[in-house]
Design a protein around this motif. Sequence first.
Motif, mmCIF file in Angstrom:
data_model
loop_
_atom_site.group_PDB
_atom_site.id
_atom_site.type_symbol
_atom_site.label_atom_id
_atom_site.label_comp_id
_atom_site.label_asym_id
_atom_site.label_seq_id
_atom_site.Cartn_x
_atom_site.Cartn_y
_atom_site.Cartn_z
ATOM 1 N N UNK A 129 60.201 -5.154 5.756
ATOM 2 C CA UNK A 129 60.565 -5.901 4.526
ATOM 3 C C UNK A 129 61.061 -4.819 3.606
ATOM 4 N N UNK A 130 60.776 -3.665 3.358
ATOM 5 C CA UNK A 130 61.206 -2.778 2.807
ATOM 6 C C UNK A 130 62.786 -2.506 2.836
ATOM 7 N N UNK B 102 52.825 -0.622 -4.492
ATOM 8 C CA UNK B 102 53.460 0.930 -4.503
ATOM 9 C C UNK B 102 54.358 1.035 -3.109
ATOM 10 N N UNK B 103 54.177 0.643 -2.138
ATOM 11 C CA UNK B 103 54.704 0.733 -0.931
ATOM 12 C C UNK B 103 56.189 0.306 -1.010
ATOM 13 N N UNK B 104 56.612 -0.422 -2.033
ATOM 14 C CA UNK B 104 57.953 -1.084 -2.452
ATOM 15 C C UNK B 104 58.848 -0.257 -3.410
ATOM 16 N N UNK B 105 58.387 1.023 -3.904
ATOM 17 C CA UNK B 105 58.750 1.718 -4.814
ATOM 18 C C UNK B 105 60.214 2.290 -4.713
ATOM 19 N N UNK C 265 57.490 -7.094 -4.289
ATOM 20 C CA UNK C 265 58.433 -6.787 -5.476
ATOM 21 C C UNK C 265 58.997 -8.177 -5.804
ATOM 22 N N UNK C 266 59.516 -8.306 -6.977
ATOM 23 C CA UNK C 266 60.153 -9.509 -7.463
ATOM 24 C C UNK C 266 61.243 -8.627 -8.365
#
Length: 136
Positions: free
Chosen positions: A40-41, A71-74, A98-99
Amino acid sequence: MRLATIQRVVRAQPFPGGSAHFTLFGLATAGRDSGDLAFERLHAAEHLSLLTRAVRAAGATPEVRVTLLDPRFSRVSEGLDAVDDPGRKSGRGYYSGLCFKVYARRRRGGRRRLRRLDGPPARQPQGTVTDQRPRP
């Protein structure tokens, strides 16, 4: 698998300041995650990169606003000159990870910001996948 679609649609109800006719554009990438939302990231970053390139190709300057929900999408928006948007209210409790919103600014003297793209990475509903591993 990567898919994209574009569709011209008509809004049935009156919309102040907008046209009844507008265009929707969608991107989808399918595959298996190797764990910790890596798939996904990776593909959220790929989609954001493609959307910013499309805005530039249309002759505008992109502005990416990202709201981090996990936070994993930072690191997803690194290299995109993205602006953190922690105050965004829409999408919270609906999206995960995230959006984002991608705005297009006209290059020739225009200061008007036009919202063009909005979304998150979408996750596959668990009832339709054959691999029923628990997802974080």
